[in-house]
Write an enzyme that holds these catalytic residues in place. Structure first.
Site, PDB file in Angstrom:
ATOM      1  N   SER A 142       3.000   5.508  -3.862  1.00  0.00           N
ATOM      2  CA  SER A 142       3.565   4.244  -3.391  1.00  0.00           C
ATOM      3  C   SER A 142       4.374   4.499  -2.120  1.00  0.00           C
ATOM      4  O   SER A 142       3.818   4.958  -1.129  1.00  0.00           O
ATOM      5  CB  SER A 142       4.402   3.606  -4.498  1.00  0.00           C
ATOM      6  N   ASP A 177      -4.259  -3.498  -7.695  1.00  0.00           N
ATOM      7  CA  ASP A 177      -2.851  -3.273  -7.379  1.00  0.00           C
ATOM      8  C   ASP A 177      -2.320  -4.438  -6.548  1.00  0.00           C
ATOM      9  O   ASP A 177      -2.880  -4.780  -5.502  1.00  0.00           O
ATOM     10  CB  ASP A 177      -2.714  -1.960  -6.601  1.00  0.00           C
ATOM     11  N   HIS A 229      -1.162  -1.108 -10.151  1.00  0.00           N
ATOM     12  CA  HIS A 229      -0.295  -0.173  -9.438  1.00  0.00           C
ATOM     13  C   HIS A 229      -0.004   1.076 -10.262  1.00  0.00           C
ATOM     14  O   HIS A 229       0.142   2.167  -9.722  1.00  0.00           O
ATOM     15  CB  HIS A 229       1.014  -0.873  -9.072  1.00  0.00           C
TER      16      HIS A 229
END
Length: 735
Positions: free
Chosen positions: A569, A655, A693
Site C-alpha cells: 500500500s 481493491d 485490498h
C-alpha cells in the site's frame, strides 16, 4: 498488446496528455483503468500467465513453504474467551476449514474473571466448553463465494440478537443481517452498502451504521429500528466536508454513543446520552472543529463524578490527557490529567470503573500505563513492564467497564503473540495463551536486535532485526553477511512495531534475516516522526529506508545482491520510490497493492480517498509546489531507462483503496523503458482476480498467497534450494 512464449506482455502505449501548472504530463497506460474492458482483463491475465511461467521452477518450494506454515500452525484451536456481560465469547478454528466459528458460553460465577479453559482432548466436532453456543459458522456463510470477509459483529445488551456484516466481493461494502440467538433464525431486516458493521443502542431496538459516498468516504450515519425497512432509516449525521470521514462507536460504560468526524489533522465529536429515547434524543457537538485540533472522547468516572476524558493535541503534538464535564466544552476548559510530554506520545485511553489504561510510546517502543482510581480520583500511576528490550504491547479485548483485569497482547519478533490478563489490584500478570508454534519451536533459537541508521540529515532511524541465532557466525571470518528482507511502510502515523510471524520462519530457518525499517511518516518515534515524513517532507521516508539499507550493508549484516525490499500500500509507494532512487541496493523488490501512481490518484478528486488524503500528501491539483514534489518521487512518474532489480508487484482486482491500475501501469511502463529492449522479464505482475485490498480470504488461501511471495524472495536471495533443517550448506557466502 503482443505476447510471445519467450517475451513478457507489452501493453500498447496510448498517450493521454494533461497540463498542470505549466507542466505537460503524458500518460501512456491510463487505458488500463477500464476494469470492465475485455482488453484490460486479457492484459492482466497475460501478466498472470507470464508470472506463472517465470516462477514455475518455484512450484515445489511454494508447496513446501505452505506445508511448513501449515505444520507449524495448530489448525484446530480456539481463542482465549473474553467476558462481556453474562457470556464468555471466543473463536474456534478447525483443521481443513478456512474461516472457523464464533461461539460463547454463559458465565457461571459473576465474581470469577478467570477465562474458562477447554478440555485438552476436545474433538473438533464437540463443544469446546460446556454449554457452547455457536453464533456464526463462518465456513457455512462463505460457502459458494470465491471471497468472504466477516466485518463487524455485535450483540445487544441482553445478549439475544446478533448483527453481523459480510463482504463476498472484496470491495468492503458489507451486508448486515440480524440473528435471533434464542431461536437461531434470521430477522427480515437487512442493511446493504454498510461500512464494517453496526453499533447497538443499549435498548436493543435500534442500531447505527455508516455508509460511504461515491468516493468510498464514510460520510453518513444512520439509525435503523428493527422491524422497519432500510429505506425508512433516519439519517442522523451527514459529513459534507470531503476531507472528513465519519464513524461511530459506544463508550465502554455504555452511557454514550459517539460519532467522530475526522480528517488527517482535525476531529469533531458528537455524543448521544443512551439514557434518552433514541427516537427523540439529541446529538450534541462536544467541541466545534478547529483546524489542526485533534481529540478523542471517552466517558469515565473520576472521584465519583461522571466526566469526559479528552485525549488531545491542544497542549502539544504528542497529546495530553484532559478532563471535561459531560457537556459541550472548549479546549481552554479541559483540565490536564496527564500533561503533554514531548518524550512520550499518548495514543489512546481506555476507561474502566476502577482504572484507566493509557496506550503510549517512548523511545520507539510501545507501553501500557495504568492509572488506579479511587473515591478521590487517580491514586497511582505505573507501567506494565516486561523484561525483553524489544517488544510490542497493547490492550486486547476489554469490553466490560467493571472488569478488574486488563486483557493485553504481547509479542516480539521471536516470541509468538501472547495473551495476558493483568490484575490491576495485585499487579500480577497471568499468561493465558501463547500462540502455539508446532514442531518444537523455541524463541531462544532466534536473536533480536535494535540497530540505528543515520539518515542524510543526521536523523537516527531505528531498525528492528531478527535472525536465527548464530546465522551470521562463520568459523573462519567471525561473522558474515546473510540474506535479508527489509520491510517498510512510513505513512499515516502508522507504526510497524516488532511482531512475530509463523510464515517468516520459512525465511529465518533457511538462514535469512528479517528487518523493519522504522522510517519517518510512521509514528514510532512520536508525532514529529510522522510530521517529518508527510506532505513536502515525504522524501524523508525514502531517504530513511535507503539509509537503513546502507547501514545493514556497511555494518556487515548483508550485501545488496542478498537484500530484498518489501512494502505494501503506502509501503508499496516507498519501495517503488526506492527502486528508482537506489536500485543498486537491492537484489529484489516486492510491492504489495502498491500506491505507485500517487500523482495520478491525487490529481483525481473523484477517486476513493483522494480528497481526504490532501492533508497526508498535499493537493497537487491546487498547489504547484505539491505537484512538483509528487512528480519528483511518484514511482510511476520516475520510471526511467535504468537498471532495476527484479520486481514482484501483487495487487487485487477489487481493491477500493489502491486500484489495481496503479501497479498495472507501473509494470507496463517498466517494460517499455527497458534500455535493452527485452521488456524487463524479471518484472512480474500478479493480480488476484477475486480479492480486495487485504488480498485473498481464507487462511489456507492466504498461506498459499504468502508462500508464493516467500518462494520468490528466497529465490532472489539464493536460498531456494536450502533445506531449513540443514541451514549451513548452500547459503551464499560472504566475500
Amino acid at each position: 498488446m503482443t505476447t510471445g512464449p519467450q517475451q513478457p506482455p507489452r501493453a500498447e502505449a496510448r498517450p493521454v496528455e494533461e497540463t498542470h501548472h505549466g507542466h505537460v504530463r503524458v500518460d501512456d497506460y491510463d487505458w488500463l483503468r477500464d476494469k470492465g474492458s475485455p482488453e484490460v482483463t486479457a492484459y492482466l491475465e497475460a501478466e498472470n500467465a507470464w508470472t506463472q511461467e517465470r516462477t514455475a521452477h518455484l512450484a515445489g518450494l511454494r508447496q513446501r513453504i505452505f506445508e511448513e506454515i501449515r505444520s507449524r500452525t495448530l489448525e484446530t484451536d480456539l481463542s482465549v474467551p473474553t467476558r462481556n456481560r453474562g457470556w464468555w465469547y471466543y473463536g474456534r478454528s478447525f483443521e481443513g476449514k478456512e474461516y472457523g466459528a464464533s461461539c460463547r458460553v454463559p458465565v457461571t460465577d459473576p465474581d470469577d474473571w478467570t477465562p474458562p479453559r477447554p478440555a485438552a482432548d476436545c474433538a473438533p466436532d464437540e463443544p469446546a466448553l460446556p454449554g457452547e453456543q455457536v453464533l456464526l459458522d463462518l465456513d457455512a456463510l462463505a460457502q459458494g463465494h470465491d471471497f468472504f470477509s466477516l466485518g463487524g459483529s455485535s450483540i445487544t445488551a441482553d445478549g439475544d440478537l446478533l448483527a453481523y456484516a459480510v463482504d463476498t466481493v472484496g470491495d468492503e461494502r458489507y451486508t448486515v443481517r440480524f440473528k435471533d440467538l434464542t431461536t437461531g433464525g434470521l430477522l427480515d431486516d437487512e442493511l446493504t452498502g454498510v461500512l464494517g458493521g453496526v453499533t447497538w443502542h443499549p435498548s436493543g431496538t435500534d442500531c447505527y451504521y455508516s455508509t460511504v459516498d461515491e468516493t468510498w468516504r464514510p460520510d453518513k450515519v444512520w439509525r435503523h429500528r428493527l422491524g422497519t425497512a432500510q429505506a425508512d432509516d433516519e439519517l442522523v449525521f451527514h459529513e459534507t466536508d470531503a476531507r472528513f470521514w465519519s464513524g461511530l462507536g459506544r463508550t465502554r460504560s455504555d452511557r454514550f454513543l459517539v460519532i467522530a468526524s475526522s480528517s488527517k489533522t482535525t476531529t469533531e465529536y458528537r455524543y448521544l446520552d443512551t439514557h434518552e429515547d433514541p427516537a427523540t434524543a439529541t446529538w450534541q457537538v462536544f467541541c466545534e472543529r478547529r483546524q489542526g485540533l485533534e481529540h478523542h472522547l471517552e466517558h469515565a468516572v473520576l472521584g465519583g463524578e461522571d466526566v469526559f476524558l479528552v485525549l488531545h493535541n491542544a497542549a502539544g503534538p504528542d497529546h495530553e490527557l484532559g478532563v471535561a464535564p459531560l457537556a459541550p466544552t472548549p479546549p481552554e476548559q479541559w483540565r490536564p490529567l496527564i500533561a503533554h510530554d514531548p518524550a512520550v506520545r499518548l495514543e489512546d485511553v481506555d476507561a474502566f470503573r476502577t482504572h484507566l489504561v493509557v496506550h503510549q510510546r517512548s523511545g520507539g517502543l510501545t507501553q501500557l500505563r495504568v492509572l488506579d482510581l479511587d473515591e478521590t480520583g487517580v491514586s497511582d500511576d505505573h507501567l506494565v513492564e516486561f523484561p525483553e528490550p524489544l517488544y510490542t504491547i497493547g490492550s486486547g479485548s476489554n469490553p466490560s467497564f467493571d472488569q478488574p483485569t486488563v486483557r493485553l497482547g504481547y509479542t516480539t519478533m521471536a516470541v509468538p503473540s501472547s495473551v495476558y490478563d493483568y490484575d490491576v489490584r495485585t499487579r500480577e500478570l497471568t499468561l493465558l495463551r501463547r500462540t502455539p508454534v508446532l514442531g518444537g519451536y523455541d524463541p531462544a533459537d532466534y536473536e533480536e536486535h535494535r540497530l540505528w541508521a543515520t539518515a542524510d540529515d543526521g536523523t537516527q532511524v531505528p531498525i528492528s532485526v531478527v535472525c536465527r541465532r548464530g546465522a551470521r557466525e562463520d568459523e573462519t571470518m567471525g561473522s558474515r553477511p546473510v540474506p535479508l528482507l527489509l520491510y517498510g511502510y512510513g505513512a499515516y502515523e502508522m507504526s510497524i512495531d516488532p511482531y512475530f510471524s509463523v510464515a517468516r520462519l520459512s525465511l529465518l530457518d533457511r538462514g535469512a534475516a528479517f528487518a523493519i525499517a522504522h522510517v519517518r511518516g510512521g509514528g514510532e518515534m512520536g508525532r514529529r516522526w510522522y510530521d517529518q515524513g508527510k506532505l513536502l517532507a515525504k522524501t524523508n521516508t525514502f531517504d530513511d529506508f535507503t539509509a537503513c539499507a546502507r547501514h545493514l550493508v556497511e555494518t556487515g549484516w548483508t550485501r545488496p545482491e542478498l537484500m530484498v525490499a518489501e512494502g505494501g500500500s503506502a509501503g508499496g509507494l516507498l519501495v517503488g520510490a526506492v527502486a528508482n532512487r537506489a536500485p543498486e541496493l537491492f537484489g529484489g523488490i516486492v510491492a504489495n497493492v502498491p500506491f505507485v501512481d500517487a500523482l495520478t490518484s491525487m490529481l483525481d478528486a473523484s477517486l476513493p480517498l483522494t480528497v481526504g488524503e490532501y492533508e497526508e500528501w498535499g493537493n497537487p491539483e491546487a498547489d504547484p509546489e505539491v505537484y512538483e514534489a509528487m512528480a519528483g518521487y511518484a514511482p510511476y512518474d520516475q520510471v526511467g531507462a535504468q537498471a532495476y532489480p527484479p520486481i514482484l508487484a501483487e495487487t487485487s482486482l477489487n481493491d477500493t483503496r489502491v486500484l489495481y491500475v496503479e501497479p498495472a501501469k507501473w509494470v507496463a511502463k517498466l517494460r517499455a523503458t527497458d534500455p535493452t529492449g527485452g521488456g524487463r522479464p524479471d518484472v512480474l505482475l500478479r493480480t488476484e482476480m477475486a480479492a480486495g485490498h487485504g488480498g485473498v480470504s481464507g487462511r489456507y488461501q492466504a498461506w498459499h498467497d504468502r508462500a508464493f511471495s516467500l518462494a520468490w524472495i528466497l529465490d532472489r536471495m539464493g536460498l531456494a534450494d536450502v533445506d531449513p533443517d540443514h541451514r549451513g550448506p548452500g547459503l551464499p557466502q560472504g566475500d
